[in-house]
Enzyme design. Structure first.
Site, PDB file in Angstrom:
ATOM      1  N   SER A  47      41.212  25.505  34.374  1.00  0.00           N
ATOM      2  CA  SER A  47      40.329  26.670  34.203  1.00  0.00           C
ATOM      3  C   SER A  47      38.897  26.214  33.936  1.00  0.00           C
ATOM      4  O   SER A  47      38.657  25.408  33.034  1.00  0.00           O
ATOM      5  CB  SER A  47      40.775  27.497  32.992  1.00  0.00           C
ATOM      6  OG  SER A  47      41.869  28.287  33.326  1.00  0.00           O
ATOM      7  N   TYR A  64      52.453  33.097  34.369  1.00  0.00           N
ATOM      8  CA  TYR A  64      52.116  34.445  33.899  1.00  0.00           C
ATOM      9  C   TYR A  64      51.504  35.321  35.000  1.00  0.00           C
ATOM     10  O   TYR A  64      51.413  36.541  34.845  1.00  0.00           O
ATOM     11  CB  TYR A  64      51.179  34.395  32.680  1.00  0.00           C
ATOM     12  CG  TYR A  64      49.814  33.781  32.935  1.00  0.00           C
ATOM     13  CD1 TYR A  64      48.806  34.469  33.591  1.00  0.00           C
ATOM     14  CD2 TYR A  64      49.540  32.486  32.507  1.00  0.00           C
ATOM     15  CE1 TYR A  64      47.568  33.895  33.831  1.00  0.00           C
ATOM     16  CE2 TYR A  64      48.304  31.906  32.728  1.00  0.00           C
ATOM     17  CZ  TYR A  64      47.316  32.607  33.398  1.00  0.00           C
ATOM     18  OH  TYR A  64      46.104  32.032  33.648  1.00  0.00           O
ATOM     19  N   GLU A  65      51.094  34.705  36.110  1.00  0.00           N
ATOM     20  CA  GLU A  65      50.574  35.504  37.230  1.00  0.00           C
ATOM     21  C   GLU A  65      51.718  36.216  37.955  1.00  0.00           C
ATOM     22  O   GLU A  65      51.471  37.036  38.843  1.00  0.00           O
ATOM     23  CB  GLU A  65      49.820  34.604  38.216  1.00  0.00           C
ATOM     24  CG  GLU A  65      48.519  34.045  37.661  1.00  0.00           C
ATOM     25  CD  GLU A  65      47.863  33.053  38.604  1.00  0.00           C
ATOM     26  OE1 GLU A  65      47.250  33.491  39.596  1.00  0.00           O
ATOM     27  OE2 GLU A  65      47.972  31.836  38.364  1.00  0.00           O
ATOM     28  N   MET A 112      48.980  26.791  29.367  1.00  0.00           N
ATOM     29  CA  MET A 112      49.935  27.603  30.128  1.00  0.00           C
ATOM     30  C   MET A 112      50.143  27.022  31.532  1.00  0.00           C
ATOM     31  O   MET A 112      50.368  27.769  32.486  1.00  0.00           O
ATOM     32  CB  MET A 112      49.424  29.048  30.239  1.00  0.00           C
ATOM     33  CG  MET A 112      49.015  29.685  28.922  1.00  0.00           C
ATOM     34  SD  MET A 112      48.139  31.242  29.179  1.00  0.00           S
ATOM     35  CE  MET A 112      47.383  31.485  27.567  1.00  0.00           C
ATOM     36  N   SER A 113      50.026  25.712  31.639  1.00  0.00           N
ATOM     37  CA  SER A 113      50.120  25.131  32.992  1.00  0.00           C
ATOM     38  C   SER A 113      50.610  23.685  32.929  1.00  0.00           C
ATOM     39  O   SER A 113      51.168  23.238  31.940  1.00  0.00           O
ATOM     40  CB  SER A 113      48.744  25.173  33.672  1.00  0.00           C
ATOM     41  OG  SER A 113      47.854  24.274  33.040  1.00  0.00           O
ATOM     42  N   ALA A 138      42.538  23.324  30.802  1.00  0.00           N
ATOM     43  CA  ALA A 138      41.868  23.756  29.573  1.00  0.00           C
ATOM     44  C   ALA A 138      42.966  24.050  28.571  1.00  0.00           C
ATOM     45  O   ALA A 138      43.978  24.658  28.928  1.00  0.00           O
ATOM     46  CB  ALA A 138      41.057  25.013  29.860  1.00  0.00           C
ATOM     47  N   HIS A 189      39.428  33.826  26.829  1.00  0.00           N
ATOM     48  CA  HIS A 189      39.225  33.122  28.104  1.00  0.00           C
ATOM     49  C   HIS A 189      37.736  32.897  28.416  1.00  0.00           C
ATOM     50  O   HIS A 189      37.392  31.911  29.067  1.00  0.00           O
ATOM     51  CB  HIS A 189      39.923  33.881  29.239  1.00  0.00           C
ATOM     52  CG  HIS A 189      40.060  33.070  30.504  1.00  0.00           C
ATOM     53  ND1 HIS A 189      40.704  31.846  30.558  1.00  0.00           N
ATOM     54  CD2 HIS A 189      39.617  33.295  31.772  1.00  0.00           C
ATOM     55  CE1 HIS A 189      40.653  31.364  31.788  1.00  0.00           C
ATOM     56  NE2 HIS A 189      39.990  32.225  32.551  1.00  0.00           N
ATOM     57  N   HIS A 214      49.848  30.022  37.931  1.00  0.00           N
ATOM     58  CA  HIS A 214      50.472  30.049  36.608  1.00  0.00           C
ATOM     59  C   HIS A 214      51.684  30.977  36.623  1.00  0.00           C
ATOM     60  O   HIS A 214      51.706  31.980  37.336  1.00  0.00           O
ATOM     61  CB  HIS A 214      49.477  30.564  35.560  1.00  0.00           C
ATOM     62  CG  HIS A 214      48.180  29.804  35.497  1.00  0.00           C
ATOM     63  ND1 HIS A 214      47.135  30.063  36.348  1.00  0.00           N
ATOM     64  CD2 HIS A 214      47.760  28.811  34.683  1.00  0.00           C
ATOM     65  CE1 HIS A 214      46.123  29.255  36.069  1.00  0.00           C
ATOM     66  NE2 HIS A 214      46.472  28.483  35.064  1.00  0.00           N
ATOM     67  N   ASN A 274      39.170  25.207  22.748  1.00  0.00           N
ATOM     68  CA  ASN A 274      39.164  26.014  21.516  1.00  0.00           C
ATOM     69  C   ASN A 274      40.073  25.342  20.499  1.00  0.00           C
ATOM     70  O   ASN A 274      40.995  24.612  20.865  1.00  0.00           O
ATOM     71  CB  ASN A 274      39.649  27.441  21.798  1.00  0.00           C
ATOM     72  CG  ASN A 274      40.990  27.472  22.509  1.00  0.00           C
ATOM     73  OD1 ASN A 274      41.101  27.101  23.684  1.00  0.00           O
ATOM     74  ND2 ASN A 274      42.019  27.891  21.817  1.00  0.00           N
ATOM     75  N   HIS A 290      39.490  30.170  38.716  1.00  0.00           N
ATOM     76  CA  HIS A 290      40.340  29.485  39.700  1.00  0.00           C
ATOM     77  C   HIS A 290      39.995  30.062  41.074  1.00  0.00           C
ATOM     78  O   HIS A 290      40.514  31.110  41.465  1.00  0.00           O
ATOM     79  CB  HIS A 290      41.824  29.687  39.366  1.00  0.00           C
ATOM     80  CG  HIS A 290      42.250  28.987  38.106  1.00  0.00           C
ATOM     81  ND1 HIS A 290      42.818  27.739  38.107  1.00  0.00           N
ATOM     82  CD2 HIS A 290      42.154  29.352  36.811  1.00  0.00           C
ATOM     83  CE1 HIS A 290      43.075  27.359  36.859  1.00  0.00           C
ATOM     84  NE2 HIS A 290      42.680  28.332  36.054  1.00  0.00           N
TER      85      HIS A 290
HETATM   86  O1  LIG Z   1      45.783  25.494  32.300  1.00  0.00           O
HETATM   87  P1  LIG Z   1      44.560  26.030  32.938  1.00  0.00           P
HETATM   88  O2  LIG Z   1      44.794  26.503  34.316  1.00  0.00           O
HETATM   89  O3  LIG Z   1      43.416  25.032  32.858  1.00  0.00           O
HETATM   90  O4  LIG Z   1      44.094  27.326  32.104  1.00  0.00           O
HETATM   91  C1  LIG Z   1      44.290  27.558  30.728  1.00  0.00           C
HETATM   92  O5  LIG Z   1      43.327  28.520  30.364  1.00  0.00           O
HETATM   93  C2  LIG Z   1      43.847  29.847  30.586  1.00  0.00           C
HETATM   94  C3  LIG Z   1      43.714  30.627  29.306  1.00  0.00           C
HETATM   95  O6  LIG Z   1      42.400  30.693  28.868  1.00  0.00           O
HETATM   96  C4  LIG Z   1      45.317  29.672  30.935  1.00  0.00           C
HETATM   97  O7  LIG Z   1      45.502  29.794  32.316  1.00  0.00           O
HETATM   98  C5  LIG Z   1      45.601  28.271  30.450  1.00  0.00           C
HETATM   99  O8  LIG Z   1      46.684  27.674  31.111  1.00  0.00           O
HETATM  100  N1  LIG Z   2      48.324  28.739  25.492  1.00  0.00           N
HETATM  101  C1  LIG Z   2      47.031  28.460  25.398  1.00  0.00           C
HETATM  102  N2  LIG Z   2      46.345  28.198  26.499  1.00  0.00           N
HETATM  103  C2  LIG Z   2      45.053  27.887  26.377  1.00  0.00           C
HETATM  104  N3  LIG Z   2      44.154  27.569  27.307  1.00  0.00           N
HETATM  105  C3  LIG Z   2      42.993  27.337  26.693  1.00  0.00           C
HETATM  106  N4  LIG Z   2      43.126  27.516  25.387  1.00  0.00           N
HETATM  107  C4  LIG Z   2      44.406  27.849  25.158  1.00  0.00           C
HETATM  108  C5  LIG Z   2      45.151  28.156  23.987  1.00  0.00           C
HETATM  109  O1  LIG Z   2      44.666  28.151  22.865  1.00  0.00           O
HETATM  110  N5  LIG Z   2      46.461  28.450  24.164  1.00  0.00           N
END
Ligand SMILES: O=P(O)(O)O[C@H]1O[C@H](CO)[C@@H](O)[C@H]1O
Ligand SMILES: Nc1nc2[nH]cnc2c(=O)[nH]1
Length: 321
Positions: free
Chosen positions: A65, A120-121, A251-252, A148, A291, A118, A275, A96
């Site tokens: 991200s 969650y999509e 989440m990836s 991220a 986000h 992802h 963060n 993305h």
């Molecule tokens: O893992 P990438 O795609 O970098 O993105 C991260 O950031 C998003 C949440 O802010 C979620 O999609 C999480 O997985």
């Molecule tokens: N699950 C999760 N995904 C993120 N992507 C960027 N920051 C975070 C976070 O704090 N938690």
């Protein structure tokens, strides 16, 4: 030779669409997930990309991200919009872009996903990580996966980079895997080992590069965990993850790494800490993730991430030249 019921084409000849469909349904219950992308469909996508670009890339990059600029530094790029690639999903998440970029970087042939998929999509995990198999059939030997992530380790600061040396697969704990369903041995074994998933040489080289860049205090080595999302975590969940030895959460990436290791690719992966996660109820309210902040931090740190990736690719390329 394949001795399972899932494959009637042990030598993996192209053009035979029998690998998955010959499953003996009395022995296993094929899930829709496993039937989505048979070998031949992946092969067609890979052909589309290698013929369209005139290249067989050696290194695959997945941009996290806000880290799409990793693909912007590719030279002589051939760009494939996801919606124009046959059988490809589309990116639905901000940050993305939804393009595959093929070209050269530091002399090496590369292909980069500017936009990943992802869970969650709404995509099943096998679909999320299907492009990794496309990379493999395009000729990719090294996967660079970036993301991220929220920093759980209290030593991590926003903007730091965590080189992944292991993961905790929370979706796997819940019985979900990109490898679920019949196994096609042309990709890899039924039961892949994951102990050495993150290439130690590449981690060590990246640490050295971090020193040369003067950012060694911002580089860590740690454990990533993937949750399903799209919600960020509760404090109780973050406490639990910390107790499990997790340093950063996202989440990836995990399903992509599993898919890459299944087909024997070398993996390098890092998390940009966008963060800090609150792990105490007394933590400040403004520790809540969002986000926009994730994207803003990624944008701020994209130069350092690009330099790290470029220098590491240069080393790989020089070593193989
Ligand atoms: O893992 P990438 O795609 O970098 O993105 C991260 O950031 C998003 C949440 O802010 C979620 O999609 C999480 O997985
Ligand atoms: N699950 C999760 N995904 C993120 N992507 C960027 N920051 C975070 C976070 O704090 N938690």
């Amino acid at each position: 030779m394949c001795n399972t019921d899932c494959c009637s084409n042990p030598k993996g000849k192209a053009g035979t669409k029998t690998a998955i469909n010959s499953t003996n349904s009395s022995d296993i219950i094929p899930t829709p997930e496993s039937l989505l992308y048979p070998y031949e469909v992946i092969e067609e996508i890979a052909d589309f990309i290698t013929k369209g670009s005139g290249m067989r890339p050696k290194i695959g990059i997945i941009c996290g991200s806000g880290l799409g600029s990793l693909a912007d530094i590719i030279q002589d790029p051939k760009i494939f919009e996801y919606e124009k690639i046959p059988n490809f999903p589309v990116s639905t998440v901000e940050g993305h872009a939804g393009r595959l970029v093929v070209g050269t970087l530091e002399g090496a042939t590369v292909m980069a996903m500017q936009g990943r998929f992802h869970f969650y999509e709404g995509y099943p995990l096998a679909k999320c990580s299907m492009p990794v198999r496309v990379m493999k059939l395009c000729g990719v030997e090294y996967l660079f996966a970036t993301n991220a992530a929220g920093g759980i380790n209290p030593r991590f600061a926003v903007g730091d980079i965590m080189l992944m040396h292991d993961h905790v697969n929370m979706l796997g704990f819940a019985g979900n895997s990109p490898l679920q369903g019949p196994n096609d041995p042309r990709f890899g074994p039924r039961f892949p080992a994951l102990v050495n998933s993150y290439n130690k040489d590449l981690i060590n080289k990246a640490i050295e590069i971090g020193k040369a860049m003067g950012i060694e205090s911002n580089i860590h080595v740690g454990v990533y965990s993937c949750l399903g999302g799209p919600n960020y975590e509760t404090i109780a969940e973050l406490k639990a993850l910390r107790m499990m030895g997790v340093d950063a959460v996202g989440m990836s990436t995990v399903h992509e790494v599993i898919t890459a290791r299944h087909c024997d690719m070398k993996v390098f992966a890092f998390s940009l800490i966008t963060n800090k996660c609150a792990t105490e109820y007394s933590d400040k309210k403004d520790d809540e993730a969002n986000h926009d902040e994730v994207m803003a931090v990624a944008k701020n740190r994209q130069k350092a991430c690009c330099e790290l990736v470029s220098r590491l690719i240069r080393e790989i390329h020089m070593a193989s030249a």
